[in-house]
Write an enzyme that holds these catalytic residues in place. Structure first.
Site, PDB file in Angstrom:
ATOM      1  N   ASP A   8       0.859  -1.170   0.000  1.00 37.65           N
ATOM      2  CA  ASP A   8       0.000   0.000   0.000  1.00 37.65           C
ATOM      3  C   ASP A   8       0.903   1.230   0.000  1.00 37.65           C
ATOM      4  O   ASP A   8       2.126   1.110  -0.165  1.00 37.65           O
ATOM      5  CB  ASP A   8      -0.978  -0.028   1.183  1.00 37.65           C
ATOM      6  CG  ASP A   8      -0.308   0.163   2.536  1.00 37.65           C
ATOM      7  OD1 ASP A   8       0.943   0.255   2.606  1.00 37.65           O
ATOM      8  OD2 ASP A   8      -1.046   0.212   3.546  1.00 37.65           O
ATOM      9  N   CYS A  65       2.963  -3.182   4.176  1.00 38.65           N
ATOM     10  CA  CYS A  65       2.122  -2.054   4.556  1.00 38.65           C
ATOM     11  C   CYS A  65       2.776  -1.401   5.766  1.00 38.65           C
ATOM     12  O   CYS A  65       3.903  -1.746   6.115  1.00 38.65           O
ATOM     13  CB  CYS A  65       0.664  -2.465   4.814  1.00 38.65           C
ATOM     14  SG  CYS A  65       0.375  -3.516   6.237  1.00 38.65           S
ATOM     15  N   THR A  67       2.330  -1.453   9.187  1.00 36.25           N
ATOM     16  CA  THR A  67       2.701  -2.363  10.277  1.00 36.25           C
ATOM     17  C   THR A  67       2.834  -3.810   9.816  1.00 36.25           C
ATOM     18  O   THR A  67       3.372  -4.638  10.530  1.00 36.25           O
ATOM     19  CB  THR A  67       1.647  -2.341  11.402  1.00 36.25           C
ATOM     20  OG1 THR A  67       0.405  -2.828  10.869  1.00 36.25           O
ATOM     21  CG2 THR A  67       1.487  -0.959  11.989  1.00 36.25           C
ATOM     22  N   HIS A  98       8.956 -24.078   9.491  1.00 35.75           N
ATOM     23  CA  HIS A  98       7.924 -24.717  10.302  1.00 35.75           C
ATOM     24  C   HIS A  98       6.505 -24.498   9.790  1.00 35.75           C
ATOM     25  O   HIS A  98       5.637 -25.345   9.999  1.00 35.75           O
ATOM     26  CB  HIS A  98       7.999 -24.217  11.742  1.00 35.75           C
ATOM     27  CG  HIS A  98       9.240 -24.650  12.453  1.00 35.75           C
ATOM     28  ND1 HIS A  98       9.470 -24.362  13.778  1.00 35.75           N
ATOM     29  CD2 HIS A  98      10.331 -25.334  12.033  1.00 35.75           C
ATOM     30  CE1 HIS A  98      10.641 -24.863  14.139  1.00 35.75           C
ATOM     31  NE2 HIS A  98      11.185 -25.442  13.085  1.00 35.75           N
ATOM     32  N   HIS A 133       5.804 -30.866  11.125  1.00 34.08           N
ATOM     33  CA  HIS A 133       5.217 -29.603  10.689  1.00 34.08           C
ATOM     34  C   HIS A 133       4.166 -29.815   9.601  1.00 34.08           C
ATOM     35  O   HIS A 133       3.213 -29.043   9.508  1.00 34.08           O
ATOM     36  CB  HIS A 133       6.313 -28.650  10.206  1.00 34.08           C
ATOM     37  CG  HIS A 133       7.385 -28.438  11.230  1.00 34.08           C
ATOM     38  ND1 HIS A 133       7.159 -27.829  12.438  1.00 34.08           N
ATOM     39  CD2 HIS A 133       8.691 -28.789  11.229  1.00 34.08           C
ATOM     40  CE1 HIS A 133       8.280 -27.802  13.138  1.00 34.08           C
ATOM     41  NE2 HIS A 133       9.220 -28.380  12.422  1.00 34.08           N
TER      42      HIS A 133
END
Length: 145
Positions: A8, A65, A67, A98, A133
Site C-alpha cells: 500500500d 504495509c 505495520t 515450520h 510440521h
C-alpha cells in the site's frame, strides 16, 4: 525464481527498494503495485499477490504495509495462503521451515531497508522441513474448508 510483490502507500518506498534488490539478484519480480504514495486500500494488493501465489504464477509473495498487520490479515483470508509477518530474520526462517509460509509480510514503517533484506534473505534461503510440521499445516488447511 519469480516473486510477486505488492504494497500500500505506507509500504511503497520499501517495496521499490526490495524490488530492485531482488532484480539485482536476478530474481523475476511481478509488481502488483501500488505505484506511488497516494492512499490506497491494502486488501486490494493482498488479494492480487495472494492470488498470484495461490495460482502458482510465482513461487512466493512479498507484501508491505505500515505495520504488516493489515496485509497479513487480508492475505491469510485467501485459501492456501500462509502469510507471515516477520520483523527479524529468525522469524522469517522459521516461518518457512515450520509453517511453510508462502508470503512474507514486512512492516514498512517499522523497519529499514537493511533489516528488510536480512529478513527477506532468511525467508528465501529457508526450506520447509516437513515431518511433524506437515501435520500442522494440514490442520491449518482443514480450517480453510
Amino acid at each position: 525464481m519469480k516473486i510477486a510483490i505488492g504494497s500500500d502507500h505506507a509500504g511503497f518506498e520499501l517495496k521499490e527498494k526490495i524490488k530492485k534488490y531482488l532484480m539485482d539478484k536476478d530474481i523475476d519480480v511481478l509488481d502488483f503495485g501500488t505505484d506511488n504514495k497516494e492512499s490506497v486500500d491494502y486488501p486490494d494488493f493482498a488479494e492480487k499477490v495472494g492470488t498470484s501465489v495461490k495460482n502458482k504464477e510465482v513461487e512466493f509473495g512479498i507484501l508491505i504495509c505500515g505495520t504488516g498487520i493489515g496485509m497479513s490479515i487480508a492475505a491469510n483470508k485467501i485459501k492456501g495462503i500462509r502469510a507471515a509477518l516477520c520483523t527479524i530474520p529468525e522469524m522469517a526462517s522459521l516461518a518457512r521451515k515450520h509453517n511453510n509460509a508462502n508470503i512474507l509480510v514486512l512492516p514498512g514503517r517499522l523497519i529499514g531497508f537493511e533489516l528488510a533484506t536480512w529478513i527477506l534473505d532468511a525467508f528465501l534461503n529457508a526450506t520447509f522441513e516437513g515431518g511433524r510440521h506437515e501435520r500442522r499445516i494440514s490442520k491449518i488447511s482443514r480450517l480453510e474448508e
